[in-house]
Design an enzyme around this catalytic site. Sequence first.
Site, PDB file in Angstrom:
ATOM      1  N   CYS A   1      59.460  33.675 -34.896  1.00 24.90           N
ATOM      2  CA  CYS A   1      59.916  33.234 -33.567  1.00 24.90           C
ATOM      3  C   CYS A   1      60.490  31.816 -33.568  1.00 24.90           C
ATOM      4  O   CYS A   1      61.122  31.410 -32.592  1.00 24.90           O
ATOM      5  CB  CYS A   1      58.787  33.354 -32.552  1.00 24.90           C
ATOM      6  SG  CYS A   1      58.217  35.048 -32.363  1.00 24.90           S
TER       7      CYS A   1
ATOM      8  N   HIS B   1      59.987  28.359 -26.482  1.00 29.81           N
ATOM      9  CA  HIS B   1      59.977  29.751 -26.910  1.00 29.81           C
ATOM     10  C   HIS B   1      59.213  30.568 -25.876  1.00 29.81           C
ATOM     11  O   HIS B   1      58.149  30.163 -25.410  1.00 29.81           O
ATOM     12  CB  HIS B   1      59.308  29.844 -28.288  1.00 29.81           C
ATOM     13  CG  HIS B   1      59.014  31.248 -28.702  1.00 29.81           C
ATOM     14  ND1 HIS B   1      59.975  32.234 -28.664  1.00 29.81           N
ATOM     15  CD2 HIS B   1      57.881  31.840 -29.144  1.00 29.81           C
ATOM     16  CE1 HIS B   1      59.429  33.370 -29.073  1.00 29.81           C
ATOM     17  NE2 HIS B   1      58.158  33.162 -29.364  1.00 29.81           N
TER      18      HIS B   1
ATOM     19  N   ASN C   1      58.940  38.538 -25.268  1.00 25.83           N
ATOM     20  CA  ASN C   1      59.152  37.667 -26.427  1.00 25.83           C
ATOM     21  C   ASN C   1      60.219  38.296 -27.330  1.00 25.83           C
ATOM     22  O   ASN C   1      59.963  39.313 -27.969  1.00 25.83           O
ATOM     23  CB  ASN C   1      57.818  37.504 -27.163  1.00 25.83           C
ATOM     24  CG  ASN C   1      57.923  36.617 -28.395  1.00 25.83           C
ATOM     25  OD1 ASN C   1      59.020  36.276 -28.842  1.00 25.83           O
ATOM     26  ND2 ASN C   1      56.785  36.266 -28.956  1.00 25.83           N
TER      27      ASN C   1
HETATM   28  N1  COA Z   1      46.422  46.051 -21.369  1.00 27.07           N
HETATM   29  C1  COA Z   1      45.165  46.050 -20.918  1.00 27.07           C
HETATM   30  N2  COA Z   1      44.161  45.465 -21.597  1.00 27.07           N
HETATM   31  C2  COA Z   1      44.459  44.864 -22.752  1.00 27.07           C
HETATM   32  C3  COA Z   1      45.769  44.833 -23.274  1.00 27.07           C
HETATM   33  C4  COA Z   1      46.770  45.469 -22.530  1.00 27.07           C
HETATM   34  N3  COA Z   1      48.060  45.475 -22.941  1.00 27.07           N
HETATM   35  N4  COA Z   1      45.760  44.162 -24.457  1.00 27.07           N
HETATM   36  C5  COA Z   1      44.482  43.773 -24.655  1.00 27.07           C
HETATM   37  N5  COA Z   1      43.709  44.202 -23.635  1.00 27.07           N
HETATM   38  C6  COA Z   1      42.273  44.011 -23.446  1.00 27.07           C
HETATM   39  C7  COA Z   1      41.539  43.731 -24.725  1.00 27.07           C
HETATM   40  O1  COA Z   1      41.224  44.944 -25.369  1.00 27.07           O
HETATM   41  C8  COA Z   1      40.315  43.020 -24.216  1.00 27.07           C
HETATM   42  O2  COA Z   1      39.403  43.969 -23.736  1.00 27.07           O
HETATM   43  P1  COA Z   1      37.806  43.762 -23.948  1.00 27.07           P
HETATM   44  O3  COA Z   1      37.485  42.478 -23.242  1.00 27.07           O
HETATM   45  O4  COA Z   1      37.252  44.978 -23.329  1.00 27.07           O
HETATM   46  O5  COA Z   1      37.644  43.663 -25.433  1.00 27.07           O
HETATM   47  C9  COA Z   1      40.833  42.231 -23.010  1.00 27.07           C
HETATM   48  O6  COA Z   1      42.074  42.838 -22.653  1.00 27.07           O
HETATM   49  C10 COA Z   1      41.054  40.771 -23.285  1.00 27.07           C
HETATM   50  O7  COA Z   1      41.741  40.648 -24.520  1.00 27.07           O
HETATM   51  P2  COA Z   1      42.165  39.269 -25.088  1.00 27.07           P
HETATM   52  O8  COA Z   1      42.855  39.459 -26.394  1.00 27.07           O
HETATM   53  O9  COA Z   1      41.016  38.313 -25.066  1.00 27.07           O
HETATM   54  O10 COA Z   1      43.209  38.821 -23.964  1.00 27.07           O
HETATM   55  P3  COA Z   1      43.948  37.462 -23.801  1.00 27.07           P
HETATM   56  O11 COA Z   1      43.749  36.936 -22.446  1.00 27.07           O
HETATM   57  O12 COA Z   1      43.693  36.552 -24.964  1.00 27.07           O
HETATM   58  O13 COA Z   1      45.473  37.899 -23.915  1.00 27.07           O
HETATM   59  C11 COA Z   1      47.317  37.997 -25.421  1.00 27.07           C
HETATM   60  C12 COA Z   1      45.960  38.552 -25.079  1.00 27.07           C
HETATM   61  C13 COA Z   1      47.861  38.765 -26.633  1.00 27.07           C
HETATM   62  C14 COA Z   1      48.252  38.203 -24.248  1.00 27.07           C
HETATM   63  C15 COA Z   1      47.185  36.480 -25.731  1.00 27.07           C
HETATM   64  O14 COA Z   1      46.151  36.269 -26.658  1.00 27.07           O
HETATM   65  C16 COA Z   1      48.442  35.896 -26.292  1.00 27.07           C
HETATM   66  O15 COA Z   1      49.466  35.802 -25.620  1.00 27.07           O
HETATM   67  N6  COA Z   1      48.408  35.418 -27.552  1.00 27.07           N
HETATM   68  C17 COA Z   1      49.559  34.808 -28.164  1.00 27.07           C
HETATM   69  C18 COA Z   1      50.531  35.890 -28.519  1.00 27.07           C
HETATM   70  C19 COA Z   1      51.839  35.339 -28.946  1.00 27.07           C
HETATM   71  O16 COA Z   1      52.375  34.507 -28.290  1.00 27.07           O
HETATM   72  N7  COA Z   1      52.353  35.851 -30.070  1.00 27.07           N
HETATM   73  C20 COA Z   1      53.627  35.501 -30.543  1.00 27.07           C
HETATM   74  C21 COA Z   1      53.692  34.092 -30.962  1.00 27.07           C
HETATM   75  S1  COA Z   1      55.316  33.702 -31.372  1.00 27.07           S
END
Ligand code: COA
Length: 325
Positions: free
Chosen positions: A114, A252, A282
Site C-alpha cells: 500500500c 493512504h 483500500n
Molecule cells: N463483519 C462482522 N464482524 C467481523 C468482521 C466483519 N467483516 N470482521 C471481523 N469481525 C469480528 C471479529 O471476528 C471479532 O469478533 P469476536 O469479537 O467475536 O472475535 C470482532 O469483529 C472484532 O474483531 P477485531 O479484529 O478486533 O475488529 P477491529 O475493530 O480491530 O477491526 C479491522 C478489524 C480489520 C477493521 C481493523 O483491525 C483494521 O482496520 N486493521 C488495519 C487493517 C489495514 O489497514 N490493513 C491494510 C494496511 S495497508
Amino acid sequence: MTLKSRIIGCGLYVPERVLTNEDLEGMVDTSDEWITTRTGIKERRIVSGERAVELATGAARMALKEAGLKPKDVELVVVGTVTPDNIFPSTACLVQAELGMKSGIPAFDVAAACSGFLYALDVADRYIKTGAVKTALVIGVDVFSRIIDWKDRATCVLFGDGAGAVVLRQTRGKSGILSSHIHSDGRYWEMLYTPGALNESPFEKKSPHKPFLKMKGNETFRMAVKTMGEAIKEAMKKNRLSPKNIALVIPHQANIRIINAIKDRLGMDTARVFSNIERYGNTSSASIPIALYEALHSGRIKRGDVILLVAFGGGFTWGATVLRW
Ligand code: COA
C-alpha cells in the site's frame, strides 16, 4: 534554484462494477453497520475481467492528457503494484507498450504494497532531481480482489481495485516535491502478506498455502498509526512545517479510524484531511493517487498549497511526501 519534480497531470481509473456492503452481507457473515463503523467503507470497485494494465493505462492516459503531453514525451515509467497481471514482464513495460511510448526508456515496477505509490514517486523524483530525466509517469495500481479470500470476512470487506497516475516534470520553480521519506521494516512481514501463487516444481513438497492475503488486523492497525505518525513528524521537521502550514493531508485510505487517529495526533480538522474511503475501500498502491486526483478536482488544492501525502503497507513499508502545489 535546485532541480525539483512537479506534478503536472493526475489521472484515475476504477472498474465500473460496484460492490456494496449490502452485497457483502450476502457473501459472508457481516453487516453494513459493522463495516461502516469499523472501517468507514460503504462500497468498493471490483474488476470483472479487466487486467491491472488496463486500469493503469486508463489512469496514465488521463494524467498525460491533463499534463498536455503525449506518451512519446515520457522518459521514465515507474509503477507501484503488488498485483501485476504477470510475474514478468512488469506492469510498467506493458503500459509502455500499450500507450506506444518511446523504445529504450527505463520502465519498471516497485513492490511496496500500500506504500507502492509513494515509493514509486520517491524513485521517479530522484531521477528527475539528479537530471537523469525530465518527464516521468508514476502509477499506482492494484487489483486486490484477485488475492482476497472472499470467504474471509476479516479481510474481504476492506479492499477494492483501482489505479491512479501522475506525470512529473522537472522544474526549477517553487512548486514541486519538497521532500520524500520512505521506510521499511521487514521483521513485520508476517503481519500482512500474501503467499506466492507459483506452481510447485516436481522437486518441492506441496505448499499448504493458498495465494490469499493474510493480515493481523489489530497489530497492523497499531503499526499504521505509529509509523505514519512518525513519517509525518519527520517530513514536517525536514521542511520546518507545523500542522497549521499544511493545507491538506492525503493519507493512504485503509480505515477511517486510522485516518482519524492521524488527524487527532496532528490536531487538524476534518476539512484538511482528505478521505474517500467510503467509495473505494483500500485500493493499496492506487489509494493516494486516486485521492490526490479527487482532492484536486474538487477544489481542495490550490496553487501554492503545501500538501502532505502519507502511506503505510505490507512489509511493513511506510513513507511521507511533502509537496508545494
Ligand atoms: N463483519 C462482522 N464482524 C467481523 C468482521 C466483519 N467483516 N470482521 C471481523 N469481525 C469480528 C471479529 O471476528 C471479532 O469478533 P469476536 O469479537 O467475536 O472475535 C470482532 O469483529 C472484532 O474483531 P477485531 O479484529 O478486533 O475488529 P477491529 O475493530 O480491530 O477491526 C479491522 C478489524 C480489520 C477493521 C481493523 O483491525 C483494521 O482496520 N486493521 C488495519 C487493517 C489495514 O489497514 N490493513 C491494510 C494496511 S495497508
